[in-house]
Design a protein around this motif. Structure first.
Motif, PDB file in Angstrom:
ATOM      1  N   ASP A  92       0.811  -1.213   0.000  1.00 53.60           N
ATOM      2  CA  ASP A  92       0.000   0.000   0.000  1.00 53.60           C
ATOM      3  C   ASP A  92       0.843   1.260   0.000  1.00 53.60           C
ATOM      4  N   SER A  93       2.075   1.155   0.485  1.00 56.43           N
ATOM      5  CA  SER A  93       2.931   2.332   0.590  1.00 56.43           C
ATOM      6  C   SER A  93       3.676   2.648  -0.702  1.00 56.43           C
ATOM      7  N   ASP A  94       3.500   1.843  -1.743  1.00 53.02           N
ATOM      8  CA  ASP A  94       4.217   2.045  -2.997  1.00 53.02           C
ATOM      9  C   ASP A  94       3.218   2.266  -4.131  1.00 53.02           C
ATOM     10  N   PRO A  95       2.897   3.533  -4.428  1.00 55.66           N
ATOM     11  CA  PRO A  95       1.882   3.817  -5.454  1.00 55.66           C
ATOM     12  C   PRO A  95       2.257   3.305  -6.846  1.00 55.66           C
ATOM     13  N   SER A  96       3.542   3.318  -7.169  1.00 53.05           N
ATOM     14  CA  SER A  96       3.976   2.832  -8.477  1.00 53.05           C
ATOM     15  C   SER A  96       3.697   1.340  -8.622  1.00 53.05           C
ATOM     16  N   TRP A  97       4.004   0.564  -7.587  1.00 58.12           N
ATOM     17  CA  TRP A  97       3.745  -0.876  -7.618  1.00 58.12           C
ATOM     18  C   TRP A  97       2.232  -1.129  -7.673  1.00 58.12           C
ATOM     19  N   ALA A  98       1.468  -0.369  -6.911  1.00 56.05           N
ATOM     20  CA  ALA A  98       0.013  -0.523  -6.915  1.00 56.05           C
ATOM     21  C   ALA A  98      -0.554  -0.272  -8.314  1.00 56.05           C
ATOM     22  N   ARG A  99      -0.007   0.697  -9.046  1.00 56.82           N
ATOM     23  CA  ARG A  99      -0.460   0.966 -10.417  1.00 56.82           C
ATOM     24  C   ARG A  99      -0.135  -0.218 -11.332  1.00 56.82           C
TER      25      ARG A  99
END
Length: 182
Positions: free
Chosen positions: A44-51
């Motif tokens: 959840d703390s990594d927006p790039s990975w979440a995308r």
């Protein structure tokens, strides 16, 4: 499994953003039901990975069933007939190192368990994995260990898979093939 296709295990290799996942998805697109085994944890703390995760989810047909786990061998043994895509083994190996320890914990039992599950899998299977060794040697001990273990895993899987494809710029380069899939 569709009647027009034989059960084939395919190892899909490629670099980061090479199109290997998309290629594997396309290779299984004719199956009415596909089990998609997602091995990457959602941070959840990594927006790039979440995308990235969201983009993968959006591409999958609604009929595909997603299983999010790092216990890939258990999933393959649970139902070895349903067409399955595992994405990806680099994330699986990272989770295995996290569990076993980066400084001396052995991943060999986990690798052997996974390879054994792949060897006995009877449905169509696409295993997505990063290819290693096409760049500089990692500067850290953990980076070198990861590269070494992933290379070993890929070699073992290549031996038990009927097909191995290297995806470069979205295009397949056949390393090992059968006539069942093309």
């Amino acid at each position: 499994m569709s009647e027009s296709r034989q059960a084939v295990r395919t190892l899909v290799l490629g670099g980061i953003r090479s199109g290997k996942s998309r290629w594997a998805e396309t290779a299984l697109a004719d199956e009415s039901v596909v089990r998609y085994v997602a091995t990457g944890a959602l941070a959840d703390s990594d927006p790039s990975w979440a995308r990235r995760v969201a983009a993968h989810r959006e591409r999958r047909p609604e009929s595909w069933r997603t299983v999010e786990t790092d216990d890939v061998a258990a999933v393959l043994r649970d139902d070895s007939v349903t067409a399955t895509m595992v994405d990806d083994l680099g994330s699986w190996l990272t989770a295995t190192f996290d569990r076993r320890g980066w400084d001396g914990g052995s991943v060999t039992p986990d690798v052997d368990d996974l390879v054994g599950a792949v060897e006995t899998f009877t449905g169509r299977l696409a295993l997505v994995s990063p290819e290693v060794g096409l760049t500089v040697v990692a500067a850290t001990a953990s980076g070198r260990r990861f590269t070494d273990e992933l290379g070993t895993l890929n070699q073992k899987l290549a031996q038990c898979c009927e097909q191995v494809v290297l995806v470069v710029a979205g295009l397949p380069v056949w390393v090992k093939s059968t006539k069942a899939l093309s």
